[in-house]
Scaffold this motif. Sequence first.
Motif, short mmCIF file in Angstrom:
data_model
loop_
_atom_site.label_atom_id
_atom_site.label_comp_id
_atom_site.label_asym_id
_atom_site.label_seq_id
_atom_site.Cartn_x
_atom_site.Cartn_y
_atom_site.Cartn_z
N PRO A 116 0.82 -1.22 0.00
CA PRO A 116 0.00 0.00 0.00
C PRO A 116 0.85 1.27 0.00
O PRO A 116 1.93 1.31 0.59
CB PRO A 116 -0.82 -0.12 1.29
CG PRO A 116 -0.08 -1.09 2.14
CD PRO A 116 0.68 -1.99 1.23
N ASN A 117 0.32 2.28 -0.67
CA ASN A 117 0.99 3.56 -0.84
C ASN A 117 0.49 4.53 0.22
O ASN A 117 -0.73 4.67 0.40
CB ASN A 117 0.68 4.06 -2.26
CG ASN A 117 1.36 5.34 -2.60
OD1 ASN A 117 1.51 6.24 -1.78
ND2 ASN A 117 1.76 5.44 -3.85
N THR A 118 1.38 5.22 0.88
CA THR A 118 0.98 6.18 1.92
C THR A 118 0.15 7.33 1.36
O THR A 118 -0.58 7.97 2.10
CB THR A 118 2.20 6.75 2.66
OG1 THR A 118 3.10 7.32 1.71
CG2 THR A 118 2.91 5.68 3.45
N ALA A 119 0.24 7.59 0.06
CA ALA A 119 -0.57 8.65 -0.55
C ALA A 119 -2.03 8.22 -0.71
O ALA A 119 -2.90 9.06 -0.93
CB ALA A 119 0.00 9.03 -1.91
N GLN A 120 -2.30 6.91 -0.60
CA GLN A 120 -3.66 6.41 -0.78
C GLN A 120 -4.25 5.81 0.48
O GLN A 120 -5.45 5.53 0.52
CB GLN A 120 -3.67 5.35 -1.89
CG GLN A 120 -3.26 5.90 -3.22
CD GLN A 120 -3.11 4.81 -4.26
OE1 GLN A 120 -2.69 3.69 -3.96
NE2 GLN A 120 -3.45 5.13 -5.49
N ALA B 1 -4.34 5.65 4.97
CA ALA B 1 -4.06 6.28 6.26
C ALA B 1 -4.24 5.24 7.36
O ALA B 1 -4.61 4.09 7.08
CB ALA B 1 -5.00 7.45 6.48
N ASP B 2 -4.03 5.66 8.60
CA ASP B 2 -4.24 4.79 9.76
C ASP B 2 -3.46 3.49 9.64
O ASP B 2 -4.02 2.40 9.76
CB ASP B 2 -5.73 4.48 9.93
CG ASP B 2 -6.32 5.17 11.14
OD1 ASP B 2 -5.59 5.88 11.85
OD2 ASP B 2 -7.53 4.97 11.36
N LYS B 3 -2.18 3.64 9.34
CA LYS B 3 -1.30 2.46 9.21
C LYS B 3 -1.82 1.50 8.15
O LYS B 3 -1.85 0.30 8.34
CB LYS B 3 -1.10 1.77 10.54
CG LYS B 3 -0.45 2.67 11.57
CD LYS B 3 -0.23 1.94 12.88
CE LYS B 3 0.38 2.92 13.87
NZ LYS B 3 0.59 2.33 15.16
#
Length: 93
Positions: free
Chosen positions: A77-81, A83-85
Motif C-alpha cells: 500500500p501507498n501512503t498517498a492512498q 491512512a491509519d497504518k
Amino acid sequence: MRLIYRQHAIKRMFERSITPNDIVEALSNGRKIEEYPNDTPYPSYLWLGFSGSRPIHVVIADNWEDDERIIITVYEPNTAQWADKFTKRLKQP
C-alpha cells in the motif's frame, strides 16, 4: 486452507517483488480491513499483513467448500492512498 494464486496475483507478485513467503507471513499476522460481499464467484476481502516491516495488502476470496483461499492480487500500500497504518483509504479528489 490451501492457497491458490490467480494468474493476476502471480504477475503482480513478480512485478512487485512479493514472494509466496511474504504472502504466508502477511496472512499469519494481519487482519481483514475491507469486505467485498458482492464479488463473484466468492465474496472477497482486503487483508493487511506484514512481511517483516513491509506492509502488504492481499485481496482474498475463500472457497470454503473446497478448502481453498484464493489470492486475487497483492500489493504494497501507498501512503498517498492509505491512512491509519494502511487500514483506511484516503478519499481521492
